[in-house]
Write an enzyme that holds these catalytic residues in place. Structure first.
Site, PDB file in Angstrom:
ATOM      1  N   ASP A 116      11.473 -29.589   3.101  1.00  0.00           N
ATOM      2  CA  ASP A 116      12.538 -29.933   4.062  1.00  0.00           C
ATOM      3  C   ASP A 116      13.819 -30.318   3.323  1.00  0.00           C
ATOM      4  O   ASP A 116      14.918 -29.993   3.763  1.00  0.00           O
ATOM      5  CB  ASP A 116      12.093 -31.097   4.960  1.00  0.00           C
TER       6      ASP A 116
ATOM      7  N   LYS B 212       2.738 -34.974   9.241  1.00  0.00           N
ATOM      8  CA  LYS B 212       3.435 -34.923   7.949  1.00  0.00           C
ATOM      9  C   LYS B 212       3.113 -36.112   7.035  1.00  0.00           C
ATOM     10  O   LYS B 212       3.126 -35.956   5.815  1.00  0.00           O
ATOM     11  CB  LYS B 212       4.948 -34.847   8.159  1.00  0.00           C
TER      12      LYS B 212
END
Ligand code: ATR
Length: 282
Positions: free
Chosen positions: A113, A77
């Protein structure tokens, strides 16, 4: 027995490909979520899991093969950011990319997210701009949750085992920070656990002593294995509303799907897919 051909969808030469890159990815629920959504809308798309260690090589493959979109998970990420052509401001602020869109050969990174966390909370709590939210943890997941809360105007309090990390995150998002020892004195109406505490096999641990729980209205855990962590079990017993980790997982995928396809995601079908996978007895 002869199968009815019309009942079986098959990829063909025009199929668009999407996927998740991570290491490991064998247990990811994202292929289930996205393929169910593609099938529900009858889109000629398929989503696969790629176990990737050579990130740079994988990304040139993505471009060369014309893969349309990617989910990005641990451990890529952060490291993916330097290989992308563009990163939007929200992903930059969070410091992590969980979603890539291949737009005419340019790889654009963003982060959904935070949307997943905020939607999961808003479902139970309504508007967040009047709420005080205590976030447990100061790692990558906490950064997305805190960014989402800040975006919605909530008052954010951060508690973490390593105080320096809580302080750094709090300073970036104009929040307050605490050690776990200070929790008895921390007033908030919502708590979000972003740490791995309570995740299998650590089933009997929780960061909040059960006698402190009655003062909170809503407890959310982003851990979804198990679905009911010790924190959530204790919270139910204390009379709090609870939100399990599948809600954030669902809504971050919904946001990815909508970004990639430009169509409203079939949320109910995606939710059913998750339920069947995680709660087969229900
Ligand atoms: P993620 O990307 O999933 O958030 P991470 O960036 O490694 O993972 O962050 C893990 C978080 O869980 C951190 O807040 C970590 O606390 P520290 O900053 O003190 O390391 C927290 N964490 C992990 N194990 C923990 C434990 N046993 N007790 C308390 N906090 C823990």
């Amino acid at each position: 027995m002869k199968q009815d051909k019309m009942d079986i969808w098959m990829p063909d030469a025009a199929t668009s490909l999407y996927g998740i890159i991570g290491h490991p990815v064998g247990h990811s629920l994202s292929p289930l979520l996205h393929n169910r959504a593609f099938r529900a809308l009858g889109l000629n798309c398929v989503y696969l899991a790629f176990d990737v260690t050579d990130l740079e090589g994988a990304l040139s493959g993505i471009k060369a093969l014309g893969i349309k979109g990617l989910s990005v998970t641990i451990p890529h990420k952060q490291s993916i950011m330097r290989f992308l052509d563009e990163i939007d401001h929200v992903a930059k602020r969070i410091g992590a990319v969980n979603t890539v869109l291949n737009k005419d050969g340019r790889l654009i990174g963003t982060n959904t997210d935070w949307i997943g966390a905020v939607k999961a909370l808003e479902e139970e709590a309504g508007r967040l701009d009047t709420k005080k939210v205590l976030v447990l943890g100061a790692g990558g997941s906490a950064r997305a949750v805190v960014a989402g809360l800040a975006e919605r105007g909530a008052r954010v309090l951060i508690a973490n085992r390593t105080l320096e990390k809580a302080k750094d995150l709090a300073e970036q998002f104009d929040a307050r920070w605490y050690s776990f020892d200070e929790l008895p004195d921390v007033e908030a109406s919502i708590v979000v656990n972003t740490t791995s505490v309570g995740m299998a096999p650590d089933l009997e641990r929780s960061l909040i002593p059960s006698d402190l729980l009655p003062k909170y209205a809503i407890i959310m855990d982003i851990v979804y294995s198990p679905l009911k962590t010790k924190l959530l079990r204790d919270a139910e017993r204390a009379g709090c509303k609870t939100i399990n980790g599948l809600r954030m997982l669902l809504y971050q995928a919904v946001a990815q799907f909508e970004l990639w396809t430009g169509k409203p995601a079939p949320v109910k079908e995606m939710e059913h897919a998750l339920r069947e996978a995680m709660e087969p007895d229900k």
